[in-house]
Scaffold this active site. Structure first.
Site, short mmCIF file in Angstrom:
data_model
loop_
_atom_site.label_atom_id
_atom_site.label_comp_id
_atom_site.label_asym_id
_atom_site.label_seq_id
_atom_site.Cartn_x
_atom_site.Cartn_y
_atom_site.Cartn_z
N SER A 42 35.61 -16.54 21.94
CA SER A 42 34.33 -16.23 21.52
C SER A 42 33.65 -17.62 21.02
CB SER A 42 34.29 -15.80 19.97
OG SER A 42 34.99 -14.36 20.10
N THR A 47 33.77 -16.81 16.23
CA THR A 47 32.88 -17.90 16.17
C THR A 47 33.35 -18.62 14.95
OG1 THR A 47 30.77 -16.39 16.56
CG2 THR A 47 30.43 -18.27 15.28
N THR A 79 29.29 -20.87 19.09
CA THR A 79 29.72 -19.64 19.56
C THR A 79 29.45 -19.16 20.89
OG1 THR A 79 29.90 -17.12 19.11
CG2 THR A 79 27.79 -18.24 18.99
N ARG A 114 20.49 -12.81 25.34
CA ARG A 114 20.65 -12.06 23.99
C ARG A 114 21.10 -13.59 23.31
NH1 ARG A 114 25.10 -12.80 20.09
NH2 ARG A 114 24.71 -11.16 18.67
N VAL A 115 20.48 -13.78 22.19
CA VAL A 115 20.98 -14.71 21.13
C VAL A 115 21.32 -14.31 19.89
CG1 VAL A 115 20.07 -16.83 19.92
CG2 VAL A 115 19.41 -16.52 22.43
N GLY A 116 22.31 -14.73 19.30
CA GLY A 116 22.85 -14.25 18.25
C GLY A 116 22.22 -15.13 16.60
N ASP A 117 23.06 -14.90 15.57
CA ASP A 117 22.64 -15.84 14.57
C ASP A 117 23.17 -17.00 14.10
OD1 ASP A 117 25.38 -14.54 14.36
OD2 ASP A 117 25.59 -15.35 12.56
N THR A 126 29.81 -15.30 10.05
CA THR A 126 30.33 -14.84 11.53
C THR A 126 30.25 -13.29 11.61
OG1 THR A 126 32.50 -14.96 12.78
CG2 THR A 126 32.79 -14.67 10.61
N GLY A 127 30.18 -12.69 12.80
CA GLY A 127 30.17 -11.31 12.83
C GLY A 127 29.14 -11.03 13.71
N GLY A 156 25.72 -10.68 14.92
CA GLY A 156 24.64 -11.54 14.72
C GLY A 156 23.42 -10.83 14.22
C1 SD4 Z 1 26.95 -13.74 17.41
N1 SD4 Z 1 27.72 -14.18 15.10
O1 SD4 Z 1 26.61 -14.09 18.38
C2 SD4 Z 1 28.22 -14.27 16.73
C3 SD4 Z 1 29.42 -13.74 16.97
C4 SD4 Z 1 30.58 -13.85 16.14
O2 SD4 Z 1 32.50 -14.24 15.72
O3 SD4 Z 1 30.51 -14.36 14.83
N2 SD4 Z 1 31.52 -14.02 16.70
O4 SD4 Z 1 26.57 -12.64 17.10
#
Ligand code: SD4
Length: 328
Positions: free
Chosen positions: A85, A188, A206, A216-219, A239-240, A242
């Protein structure tokens, strides 16, 4: 001034003038408890946080810079071939392309981020270059790659790692897009640290959600979502999933709750409560937060069981299980 506000103001003055004993008692009961934190301190998400914290701690001893420390720490994870990840060995998007997101921030408000970037081995260092060498906060996609070339970052060949290739081939059989609550799927690294003088910094890097839509872009590269740092208050990282974290401006929310007097633990719990309230299908969503305040007190909380984090202080670097909103 309205009559009502004038009245309130006058009655407050009156109470202070005529009830000095009460005022003194109030002042006494409002004293805040002595903070129990420790500095320096480094926190990072998941069990890969242990080697990352070790590297960060060594860097802090070497240069004395908490910014150098949080960059050096997560660079270790960016090269960890076991981690699916983070870094170019991470799981790709639906098209089979690995794209990376990263952010870095210091407690004086300086920050830099990159998103949807390809072929760069150390997106965290590219994010730092955005922070230090451009007037901008965020560069994405092709622009981020061009900036990497201009800054002398070597570009890697676009090829999945053997482990990621095996997983991607398995996924292609059904090609189902379904984020799952699974430690393997949420790896992450977010790192926050405080030095002995109370200076804070954080980093987050990440490859994002496995098999995400291309683009796609996460948090993680969104300042305030995956990371937020303010020397006046503290720092938080996430983490998690996004999307669930962006929806509540998770890391900024935690720092602002601490500013209003919550402990880091209370702030993390409140953010998770908000996330649970604002996201449908919560049984399919995992997210976890870490926080430090300026006294070196810490907090951690997750939506579901399974989240853990590494905490480094002078006496050692340990892996700790976080509590969660839903119980095992
Ligand atoms: C995301 N927060 O791109 C990240 C993914 C993540 O452990 O935390 N993975 O959404």
């Amino acid at each position: 001034m309205s009559q009502r506000r004038k009245f309130i103001k006058q009655s407050l003055v009156g109470s202070v003038l005529f009830l000095p004993g009460v005022a003194a008692a109030c002042a006494q009961t409002q004293t805040t408890p002595t903070p129990t934190g420790e500095k320096p301190l480094i926190l990072s998400t998941w069990n890969h946080g242990i080697p990352a914290n070790d590297a960060a701690w060594a860097k802090l001893n070497e240069t004395g810079s908490i910014l150098d420390a949080v960059e050096a720490g997560v660079r270790v994870t960016e090269l960890d071939l076991e981690n699916l990840s983070v870094g170019l060995q991470g799981l790709p998007d639906r098209e089979g392309i690995t794209t990376l997101d990263a952010s870095i921030m210091t407690g004086d408000g300086a920050c830099g981020t990159v998103a949807f970037v390809r072929q760069v081995k150390h997106p965290i260092s590219l994010a730092r270059a955005v922070m230090e060498k451009t007037p901008h906060v965020m560069l994405v996609g092709e622009g981020a790659r061009q900036f990497a070339i201009a800054e002398g970052f070597p570009l890697e060949e676009e090829k999945l790692s053997p482990k990621a290739q095996v997983e991607y081939d398995k996924w292609k059989v059904t090609s189902q897009y379904k984020p799952i609550i699974n430690i393997e799927n949420h790896d992450t690294i977010g790192m926050i640290g405080i030095d002995a003088n109370g200076k804070l910094a954080g980093s987050c890097t990440t490859s994002g959600l496995a098999y995400k839509m291309h683009g796609r872009v996460g948090d993680s590269p969104i300042i305030g979502a995956g990371l937020y740092v303010d020397d006046e208050v503290g720092a938080a990282t996430a983490t998690g999933l996004g999307e669930s974290i962006i929806r509540i401006c998770g890391s900024f929310l935690i720092v602002e709750l601490m500013r209003q007097g919550r402990t880091p633990q209370e702030a993390c719990e409140e953010a998770v409560k908000r996330l649970v309230a604002k996201n449908k299908n919560i049984k399919d969503i995992q997210a976890g937060f870490l926080a430090i305040n300026k006294y070196g007190e810490t907090g951690a909380f997750a939506v579901h069981p399974g989240f853990n984090f590494a905490k480094a202080i002078a006496s050692g670097n340990t892996l700790i299980d976080s509590n969660s909103h839903f119980k095992p």
